[in-house]
Write a protein that holds these residues in place. Structure first.
Motif, PDB file in Angstrom:
ATOM      1  N   LEU A   1      -0.616   7.806   2.852  1.00 48.91           N
ATOM      2  CA  LEU A   1       0.581   6.960   2.989  1.00 48.91           C
ATOM      3  C   LEU A   1       1.847   7.646   2.480  1.00 48.91           C
ATOM      4  O   LEU A   1       2.901   7.544   3.095  1.00 48.91           O
ATOM      5  CB  LEU A   1       0.381   5.650   2.222  1.00 48.91           C
ATOM      6  CG  LEU A   1      -0.438   4.579   2.955  1.00 48.91           C
ATOM      7  CD1 LEU A   1      -0.617   3.365   2.081  1.00 48.91           C
ATOM      8  CD2 LEU A   1       0.228   4.199   4.264  1.00 48.91           C
TER       9      LEU A   1
ATOM     10  N   VAL B   1       6.094   2.528   4.960  1.00 46.99           N
ATOM     11  CA  VAL B   1       4.964   2.124   5.778  1.00 46.99           C
ATOM     12  C   VAL B   1       3.997   1.296   4.937  1.00 46.99           C
ATOM     13  O   VAL B   1       3.823   1.557   3.736  1.00 46.99           O
ATOM     14  CB  VAL B   1       4.250   3.367   6.384  1.00 46.99           C
ATOM     15  CG1 VAL B   1       3.776   4.314   5.312  1.00 46.99           C
ATOM     16  CG2 VAL B   1       3.071   2.960   7.266  1.00 46.99           C
ATOM     17  N   GLU B   2       3.422   0.300   5.561  1.00 47.02           N
ATOM     18  CA  GLU B   2       2.333  -0.464   4.928  1.00 47.02           C
ATOM     19  C   GLU B   2       1.172  -0.418   5.901  1.00 47.02           C
ATOM     20  O   GLU B   2       1.396  -0.507   7.113  1.00 47.02           O
ATOM     21  CB  GLU B   2       2.754  -1.916   4.709  1.00 47.02           C
ATOM     22  CG  GLU B   2       3.822  -2.076   3.635  1.00 47.02           C
ATOM     23  CD  GLU B   2       4.733  -3.259   3.909  1.00 47.02           C
ATOM     24  OE1 GLU B   2       4.584  -4.268   3.231  1.00 47.02           O
ATOM     25  OE2 GLU B   2       5.569  -3.172   4.812  1.00 47.02           O
ATOM     26  N   SER B   3      -0.025  -0.241   5.353  1.00 45.09           N
ATOM     27  CA  SER B   3      -1.147  -0.122   6.287  1.00 45.09           C
ATOM     28  C   SER B   3      -2.469  -0.443   5.614  1.00 45.09           C
ATOM     29  O   SER B   3      -2.662  -0.155   4.432  1.00 45.09           O
ATOM     30  CB  SER B   3      -1.189   1.320   6.802  1.00 45.09           C
ATOM     31  OG  SER B   3      -2.309   1.482   7.636  1.00 45.09           O
ATOM     32  N   ASP B   4      -3.341  -1.068   6.405  1.00 44.99           N
ATOM     33  CA  ASP B   4      -4.734  -1.238   5.970  1.00 44.99           C
ATOM     34  C   ASP B   4      -5.548  -0.359   6.894  1.00 44.99           C
ATOM     35  O   ASP B   4      -5.504  -0.567   8.109  1.00 44.99           O
ATOM     36  CB  ASP B   4      -5.204  -2.688   6.192  1.00 44.99           C
ATOM     37  CG  ASP B   4      -4.513  -3.623   5.213  1.00 44.99           C
ATOM     38  OD1 ASP B   4      -4.293  -3.194   4.073  1.00 44.99           O
ATOM     39  OD2 ASP B   4      -4.190  -4.747   5.629  1.00 44.99           O
TER      40      ASP B   4
ATOM     41  N   SER C   1      -0.950  -0.656  11.277  1.00 47.32           N
ATOM     42  CA  SER C   1       0.108  -0.179  10.371  1.00 47.32           C
ATOM     43  C   SER C   1       1.390  -0.943  10.663  1.00 47.32           C
ATOM     44  O   SER C   1       1.570  -1.488  11.754  1.00 47.32           O
ATOM     45  CB  SER C   1       0.410   1.297  10.589  1.00 47.32           C
ATOM     46  OG  SER C   1      -0.660   1.964  11.161  1.00 47.32           O
TER      47      SER C   1
ATOM     48  N   GLY D   1      -4.592   2.403  11.622  1.00 51.72           N
ATOM     49  CA  GLY D   1      -4.038   2.348  10.265  1.00 51.72           C
ATOM     50  C   GLY D   1      -3.972   3.738   9.644  1.00 51.72           C
ATOM     51  O   GLY D   1      -4.366   4.729  10.261  1.00 51.72           O
TER      52      GLY D   1
ATOM     53  N   CYS E   1       4.821  -3.152  14.129  1.00 54.26           N
ATOM     54  CA  CYS E   1       3.422  -3.369  13.713  1.00 54.26           C
ATOM     55  C   CYS E   1       2.506  -3.035  14.885  1.00 54.26           C
ATOM     56  O   CYS E   1       2.879  -3.237  16.042  1.00 54.26           O
ATOM     57  CB  CYS E   1       3.179  -4.823  13.339  1.00 54.26           C
ATOM     58  SG  CYS E   1       4.336  -5.454  12.143  1.00 54.26           S
TER      59      CYS E   1
END
Ligand code: ADP
Length: 483
Positions: free
Chosen positions: A404, A445-448, A453, A398, A393
């Protein structure tokens, strides 16, 4: 807008068929009417002659009786004197009408025979009348014989009505047949298209099935396959070139790195040290890129060999963090590392240590590269069910939602501005995916956007016996936490 070929073929087929049927129908109706009319005209002429002979010999006496024997029942005839006065008339149709107009009568008086169409009787039905001169007792008179033409006109009308109802039905059936035929004919083309659509750079060994026979479609399939052969050959040659070049570059880069390390151990002016450290960073980056290229080329050739052994993931994570600590410190980043593991589990996978190190170097390297100074990078090692993995993280910029899905694609980079700033190659994440997939694992991947990220890798956890063996050795180091 261009219509699909299937629709175009059906429309053309229907248009041509409609034109042919219309022309054929018109020709048959016109021809039929003309033939029937010629037959009636012939009959009228043949009837006129004996009647004329009889009238010339016998006059008005018995006119009605021999008219009745020579003419058909629905026929009619009339005799006029030279002044146009009606002398005798036979047949119902002639009761209320005059068969010849003054002009035709005048022509007959002048000696010319004529065949004309006239409307007779209360119903004004169509007749064909043969009109000609007769010389009797020194006077030129006119005999007109009429035979019914209405039945022919009625038949023509019936045929036209019939065509009007049956042709649209026949055309609809033909259109359905044409549509079906066009579909059947184009099905192999559609099959080829969908197969060709699936052949990508990663499936260049596949070929299009060649339809049996030696028609245009089999030629098309053979030509496409020949093109795929050439493409595959070209791509293989390029991959080999990349693999060879990266292989050749690895050793000199390793030597340079070692020499830089040795040089940095000695005394030197601070500016020279800064320069050498910067060069070492660039050499590291170049080594990563070369390693990535080599790994990709090997994966493409199906030669990504894995030397697997039981591996405590957290050890590799710590090693990766150690290697990137100088770069992180230079940016003032805080780096955290911890584990979330079930009791009694060290987080062991069976994997190729070198590849896992490469994967970690890419993920942690990206986090360090893309997080602005003063940010935080944390790496969590975890185990859940049949998977053990890690999540990196960061508090960087991001990744936008529309990017994505593509960040793991080769040469994909989020935007040009960042490209110039960080100087990456867009291969790191593609390599991570290749390595994870080769081990039977996955990456995501997860991201705002604006909120950092989280890149994760999951690998199949090692067998329980392997895990138990390694647990003892790491008991002292690993902080186990219940989940
Ligand atoms: P690169 O050599 O450009 O880093 P990668 O394949 O590693 O290539 O990454 C692809 C792109 O994904 C990068 O160019 C960057 O735009 C984006 N990216 C990767 N990691 C991060 C991260 N931790 N934070 C923000 N963007 C990232």
């Amino acid at each position: 807008m261009r219509l699909p070929i299937r629709v175009q073929l059906t429309v053309w087929y229907l248009a041509v068929l409609t034109a042919i049927i219309a022309m054929l129908g018109a020709f048959i109706v016109v021809r039929f009417r003309a033939d029937m009319r010629a037959g009636i005209d012939r009959d009228a002429r043949h009837t006129w002659r004996p009647l004329a002979r009889q009238y010339a010999a016998g006059g008005l006496q018995d006119f009605a009786s021999y008219s009745g024997t020579v003419l058909p029942r629905d026929g009619a005839d009339q005799v006029f004197d030279s002044g146009g006065r009606l002398l005798a008339s036979w047949g119902e149709a002639a009761t209320h009408s005059v068969i010849v107009t003054p002009e035709v009568r005048a022509e007959a008086i002048a000696g010319r025979m004529r065949v004309v169409t006239v409307a007779l009787g209360a119903e004004r039905e169509q007749y064909r009348a043969f009109v000609g001169p007769i010389d009797r007792l020194g006077e030129r008179q006119v005999l007109a014989v009429a035979e019914p033409f209405q039945p022919v006109e009625d038949s023509v009308e019936r045929v036209l009505t019939l065509l009007l109802f049956t042709v649209p039905v026949a055309l609809t059936a033909a259109a359905a047949g044409g549509w079906w035929l066009a579909r059947k004919a184009l099905r192999p083309v559609e099959r080829m298209r969908s197969k060709a659509e699936h052949i990508g750079i990663d499936r260049l060994g596949e070929r299009i099935a060649v339809p049996r026979g030696s028609d245009e479609l089999s030629h098309l399939a053979t030509t496409l396959n020949a093109m795929l052969n050439r493409l595959e050959q070209g791509v293989t040659e390029k991959q080999r070139l990349v693999a060879d070049a990266s292989h050749e570059l690895r050793t000199p880069l390793a030597v340079m790195r070692a020499e830089l390390d040795v040089s940095l151990l000695g005394d030197m002016a601070p500016t020279a040290r800064t320069v050498l450290e910067s060069v070492r960073e660039e050499v590291d980056r170049m080594s990563r890129t070369v390693n990535n290229l080599l790994t990709l080329a090997q994966a493409d050739e199906g030669q990504l060999q894995l030397l697997t052994a039981p591996l405590v993931l957290r050890d590799r994570v710590r090693a990766a963090i150690r290697a990137l600590a100088p770069a992180a410190a230079a940016k003032g980043l805080e780096v955290e590392e911890f584990a979330v593991l079930p009791a009694g589990e060290p987080g062991v996978v069976e994997a190729d240590a070198q590849r896992v190190d490469q994967l970690l170097a890419n993920l942690v390297g990206n986090a360090v590269a893309y997080t602005p100074p003063g940010g935080t990078v944390s790496v969590v090692t975890w185990q859940r069910g049949e998977e053990a993995g890690l999540t990196v993280c960061d508090t960087g910029p991001g990744i936008p939602p529309d990017a994505l899905d593509r960040v793991f694609d080769r040469f994909f980079r989020v935007d040009g501005a960042r490209r110039r700033a960080s100087g990456g190659s867009g291969l790191g994440l593609a390599i991570c995916r290749e390595i994870a997939v080769a081990h039977g694992g996955r990456v995501w991947v997860e991201s705002d956007p604006g909120g950092g990220s989280a890149f994760s890798v999951a690998l199949p956890v090692a067998a329980p016996t392997v895990r138990a063996g390694l647990l003892k050795a790491h008991d002292d180091e690993v902080t186990l936490r219940e989940i």
